[in-house]
Design a protein around this motif. Structure first.
Motif, short mmCIF file in Angstrom:
data_model
loop_
_atom_site.label_atom_id
_atom_site.label_comp_id
_atom_site.label_asym_id
_atom_site.label_seq_id
_atom_site.Cartn_x
_atom_site.Cartn_y
_atom_site.Cartn_z
N ILE A 455 0.84 -1.21 0.00
CA ILE A 455 0.00 0.00 0.00
C ILE A 455 0.87 1.25 0.00
N GLN A 456 1.91 1.29 0.85
CA GLN A 456 2.77 2.47 0.91
C GLN A 456 3.48 2.70 -0.42
N ASN A 457 4.03 1.65 -1.00
CA ASN A 457 4.76 1.82 -2.26
C ASN A 457 3.84 2.27 -3.38
N TYR A 458 2.61 1.80 -3.35
CA TYR A 458 1.64 2.23 -4.36
C TYR A 458 1.39 3.74 -4.25
N LEU A 459 1.20 4.22 -3.03
CA LEU A 459 0.91 5.64 -2.83
C LEU A 459 2.13 6.52 -3.06
N ARG A 460 3.32 5.98 -2.85
CA ARG A 460 4.54 6.75 -3.08
C ARG A 460 5.08 6.56 -4.50
N GLY A 461 4.36 5.83 -5.31
CA GLY A 461 4.81 5.60 -6.67
C GLY A 461 4.74 6.85 -7.52
N GLU A 462 5.31 6.76 -8.71
CA GLU A 462 5.42 7.93 -9.58
C GLU A 462 4.07 8.40 -10.10
N GLU A 463 3.04 7.57 -9.99
CA GLU A 463 1.72 7.99 -10.46
C GLU A 463 1.11 9.05 -9.54
N THR A 465 1.26 12.31 -6.88
CA THR A 465 2.03 13.54 -6.63
C THR A 465 1.46 14.25 -5.41
N TYR A 466 2.36 14.92 -4.71
CA TYR A 466 1.95 15.73 -3.56
C TYR A 466 1.51 17.10 -4.07
N SER A 467 0.32 17.53 -3.72
CA SER A 467 -0.22 18.80 -4.21
C SER A 467 -1.17 19.38 -3.20
N LEU A 468 -1.02 20.68 -2.94
CA LEU A 468 -1.95 21.39 -2.08
C LEU A 468 -3.15 21.91 -2.86
N GLU A 469 -3.01 22.04 -4.16
CA GLU A 469 -4.04 22.66 -4.97
C GLU A 469 -4.93 21.66 -5.70
N CYS A 495 -1.01 15.38 2.64
CA CYS A 495 -0.75 14.35 3.65
C CYS A 495 -2.00 13.71 4.21
N VAL A 496 -3.05 14.50 4.47
CA VAL A 496 -4.26 13.93 5.07
C VAL A 496 -4.85 12.86 4.18
N GLN A 497 -4.87 13.08 2.88
CA GLN A 497 -5.46 12.11 1.97
C GLN A 497 -4.57 10.88 1.81
N PHE A 498 -3.24 11.06 1.76
CA PHE A 498 -2.34 9.91 1.68
C PHE A 498 -2.45 9.06 2.95
N ALA A 499 -2.37 9.72 4.12
CA ALA A 499 -2.41 8.98 5.38
C ALA A 499 -3.76 8.32 5.59
N GLY A 500 -4.84 9.06 5.32
CA GLY A 500 -6.18 8.49 5.49
C GLY A 500 -6.42 7.31 4.58
N THR A 501 -5.95 7.42 3.34
CA THR A 501 -6.14 6.31 2.39
C THR A 501 -5.39 5.06 2.84
N PHE A 563 4.43 4.59 9.28
CA PHE A 563 4.74 4.50 7.85
C PHE A 563 4.60 5.89 7.26
N GLU A 564 5.17 6.09 6.07
CA GLU A 564 5.14 7.40 5.42
C GLU A 564 4.72 7.25 3.96
N PRO A 565 3.41 7.32 3.66
CA PRO A 565 2.95 7.16 2.28
C PRO A 565 2.94 8.45 1.47
N THR A 566 3.20 9.61 2.10
CA THR A 566 3.10 10.89 1.39
C THR A 566 4.41 11.19 0.68
N PRO A 567 4.44 11.26 -0.62
CA PRO A 567 5.69 11.54 -1.34
C PRO A 567 6.15 12.98 -1.11
N GLY A 568 7.46 13.12 -0.92
CA GLY A 568 8.01 14.46 -0.77
C GLY A 568 7.82 15.06 0.60
N ARG A 569 7.30 14.30 1.57
CA ARG A 569 7.10 14.83 2.91
C ARG A 569 7.65 13.84 3.94
N GLY A 570 8.22 14.37 5.01
CA GLY A 570 8.64 13.54 6.09
C GLY A 570 9.84 12.66 5.76
#
Length: 804
Positions: A455-463, A465-469, A495-501, A563-570
């Motif tokens: 699950i973590q690798n899927y969310l951190r995969g290149e597909e 992206t971290y975005s506030l907008e 982060c909220v959506q990555f962590a919640g998912t 765990f850290e599923p959010t790309p580019g954070r933490g």
């Protein structure tokens, strides 16, 4: 001879007081109902500032009680000041009954324990404001503040609209109610709430006109023109302010009073929202609330505030579990107690929250002020006395097991009963796409660790992206499980959506999970400090830009693992780094293809330093302070500008009441009002004027014709009779047959109609009569005419006392 020239006094027909007052009492009561509806309609804008509608019954009860109490006092013919006092007493009693009944005498009178309870609730409200972003939870302290302030607005509304007969001006009260939502809510008040407030104001104007209509003739035009002019003036000022203010204050870039420009009544203290809505809670781009921590850990630490375990409903919020919390944070027991001890000194600065920041997992906390409790299930620390973390420096000792990939990979599924069911419960509205994705990612393994890694690798995969907008632009910046489904489709969020998912997917495949809320490690300051045992501690700093959410999953005999599923954070822990393995080893190690790194470059595993803000971002907080000062200055100027208008209106309203009540000389009142308003429009009275010379000059220069000229002559004649023929009978009776106030309004309407626009504006905002008082009634406290004025009226001859 004087008496033979005067009309014979006539005694007006006397009617019982009850018969005379009943129609007005009924109209006042209707206006009270309309005013109450206007306040409640305007208060609907608070939805979005406070979560849900639980606050509305309390506000409606408070406002309804205030208007009812003042209506009853008015029905009993209380004096005007006593009606105002009655409203305040009813407000105090109603609020006391709702929030202080246990500390009150007879449920309504504050008792000896009232101050202590009030202090506690105000502190609770302060903590809510500074530690949560809108919509805040409807705690008791917040409900108290909302009920009390809205009730006070109701008292002022009743006083302005009914007692002072200024329904148009009372719209300022509705504007005051709209200001907090306009400032706090990211998109301003919003169209529905604005329409509701405008509807209430229009109903108020209509009811005020209906109340006054029987007392005015159609020829005066005062009823519609007066209210219309004031309504347009107030509306123009409000609209101009709403349009100009965003252009003048930095940071105002969306909505009426957009995000980034929130004001805090309790000062500059800051906090972290302990609950999330999968919305805009943890993505503030500005830097505020700096916190420093120094530690002997080998790597920077996550600072943890609270955990979210209930994923149902519109808002994910921490379960405080007050019945099972424990005291004594100097020695905390629980799981995760093996491993090297870590010492951390935390300085909170202005950070304010009832949840104490600490690295996971704390074993002891010292030097912290206040009373604190801790939860054995998640090791969060919560204030039990209404205290907060602001301006504290304390030490935390923590310990976590040495986690390795091999250790976690050798742990099987969690047996039933080892963890509370709270960490496995899912809502009924899980979208099919979310469950399908989770099952597909983990279909080839039963090992909990490899499921988590897939699950973590899927969310951190290149597909992804971290975005506030992206959530805002994609229309899924909201609440509930539908946001996760949309997030998996768009593959962009924060982060909220990555962590919640990840937490939801983990529960779907049988792994207990929760979401932690706090701060990522931050950046080193370059300083070191001495720890409690004399060792050197490396210092780091975090602020609001480092606010973060991450998932924690439970493993047997180890406890909760980050765990850290959010790309580019933490920071991705070493045990959670993806490691390629030969395909022939997959079966032996129970590995799955999902554990292998996905195609493309993997996000770096080194800590992400806090982004260096641009010049504009560096100055944003300073510009925000300048903006607040500018807004305060503009508000002060607006109050200074509108004060003369309100004073002029109040004086006219009081004269009208005194005149119609029959308790003062009506002709003198009417003449004073006429001469003063005439001076406001550029026709001041001079000491040498007699009523006749002034009337002739005013009629000529203001081009008064028709009914206006007739009304001016009647006012002049009535004043001369009342002022200089008092020996022939009651002056009140002599002038009582005239429609005195209607004549005043006729003259004023004519002056207003013939004046230039600039003169009209000056008459409203800078009344000449307030700056140069000359002719006014003594009972109102204004100056009387100069000595010798009566002789000038009669051509220099003394008054006749006998009429011969």
């Amino acid at each position: 001879m004087t008496t033979t020239l005067l009309p014979a006094p006539s005694r007006p027909v006397q009617r019982p007081a009850q018969q005379r007052r009943t129609p007005h009492d009924q109209r006042h009561f209707v206006l009270s109902l309309v005013s109450m509806a206007a306040v409640i309609l305007a208060s609907l804008s608070l939805n979005g500032v406070i979560q849900g509608w639980l606050w509305l019954p309390s506000v409606a009860l408070t406002v309804g009680s205030v208007f009812t109490g003042m209506a009853v006092a008015r029905r009993l013919h209380f004096p005007d000041p006593l009606i105002f006092v009655t409203g305040l007493l009813v407000l105090i009693g109603t609020v006391n009954w709702q929030y202080f009944s246990a500390q009150s005498i007879l449920g309504a009178i504050p008792g000896p324990e009232f101050p202590e309870r009030l202090t506690f609730l105000l502190k609770d409200a302060e903590d809510t404001v500074v530690s949560q972003l809108a919509p805040v939870l409807p705690g008791v302290g917040i409900l108290l503040i909302i009920s009390a302030t809205t009730g006070l607005m109701a008292v002022l509304m009743d006083t302005l609209a009914i007692t002072l007969r200024m329904p148009a001006v009372s719209g300022i009260i509705l504007l005051v109610i709209l200001i907090p939502p306009a400032i706090i809510k990211p998109d301003g008040v919003g169209i529905p709430a604005f329409v509701a407030a405008v509807t209430g104001y229009l109903l108020l104007l209509a009811a005020g006109q209906w109340r006054e209509k029987p007392r005015k003739t159609a020829s005066t035009g005062r009823t519609s023109a007066g209210f219309f002019t004031r309504a347009v003036s107030i509306g123009a000022v409000a609209l101009t302010t709403a349009l100009v203010l965003p252009l003048m204050i930095p940071g105002f870039n969306s909505g009426a009073f957009p995000q980034g420009s929130r004001l805090n009544a309790w000062g500059t203290t800051t906090g972290l929202n302990p609950s999330v809505t999968l919305g805009n809670d943890l993505r503030n781009p500005t830097s505020f609330g700096r916190i420093t921590y120094a530690t002997n850990a080998d790597e920077p630490l996550y600072l943890r505030s609270s955990t979210l375990e209930d994923f149902s409903g519109q808002r994910w919020e921490p379960d405080q579990r007050l019945d099972s919390r424990r005291t004594g944070i100097r020695a905390m027991g629980g799981n995760n107690r093996t491993g090297s001890p870590i010492v951390t000194t935390i300085t909170t600065g202005s950070f304010t929250s009832p949840w104490l920041l600490a690295p996971y997992a704390p074993t002891s906390i010292t030097n912290v002020e206040g009373m604190w409790t801790w939860d054995p299930q998640n090791l969060t620390i919560l204030a039990s006395d209404g205290g907060s973390t602001a301006q504290q420096t304390y030490q935390v000792r923590s310990s976590t097991p040495e986690l390795t990939r091999e250790l976690l990979a050798g742990i099987g599924p969690v047996p039933g009963g080892e963890v509370s069911p709270d960490f496995m419960t899912l809502p009924d509205d899980i979208p099919a796409a979310v469950e399908t994705t989770a099952r597909a990612l983990t279909a080839e393994t039963v090992n909990p660790f490899y499921k988590a890694m897939a699950i973590q690798n899927y969310l951190r995969g290149e597909e992804f992206t971290y975005s506030l907008e992206a959530p805002v632009e994609g229309g899924y910046d909201g609440t509930s499980m539908g946001v996760i489904e949309r997030f998996l489709d768009v593959k962009a969020g924060y982060c909220v959506q990555f962590a919640g998912t990840m937490a939801v997917m983990a529960r779907l495949v049988g792994i207990p999970s929760r979401v932690a809320v706090g701060y990522v490690p931050g950046a080193p300051t370059g300083n070191t400090i001495r720890g409690p045992d004399g060792e050197e501690l490396t210092e780091f700093a975090v602020d609001s830009r480092d606010a973060h959410a991450w998932p924690e999953l439970y493993f047997r005999d180890v406890g909760w693992v980050k765990f850290e599923p959010t790309p580019g954070r933490g920071v991705v822990p070493d045990y959670a780094q993806p490691q390629p393995r030969p395909s022939e080893v997959l079966a032996e190690d129970n590995l799955t293809p999902q554990d292998l790194p996905l195609s493309g470059a993997q996000p770096p595993s080194t800590p992400d330093a806090a982004p260096v803000p641009s010049d504009g971002q560096t100055d944003r907080s300073r510009l925000g302070q300048i903006g607040v000062l500018t807004a305060g200055t503009l508000l002060l100027l607006a109050l200074i500008t509108v004060t003369p208008f309100l004073r002029r209106e109040a004086r006219s309203s009081r004269r009208r009441r005194l005149l119609t009540s029959g308790t003062h000389n009506p002709a003198r009142m009417a003449w004073a009002e006429t001469t003063e308003i005439a001076s406001d429009y550029g026709y001041p009275m001079v000491p040498a004027d007699t009523p006749r010379t002034f009337a002739e000059r005013l009629r000529s220069k203001a081009a008064l014709e028709g009914q206006a000229a007739v009304s001016l002559s009647r006012l002049q004649h009535a004043y001369e009779i009342e002022e200089f023929a008092q020996t022939t009978g009651s002056p009140r009776q002599a002038a009582g047959t005239l429609h005195t106030w209607e004549d005043v309004q006729t003259v004023i309407s004519a002056l207003h109609r013939t004046a230039k626009p600039t003169t009209r504006l000056k008459a409203q905002l800078l009344p000449y009569s307030l700056r140069h008082p000359f002719q006014s009634d003594r009972t109102l406290g204004y100056r009387r005419p100069a000595a010798g004025f009566k002789e000038a009226l009669t051509g220099g001859q003394p008054e006749s006392k006998s009429g011969g």
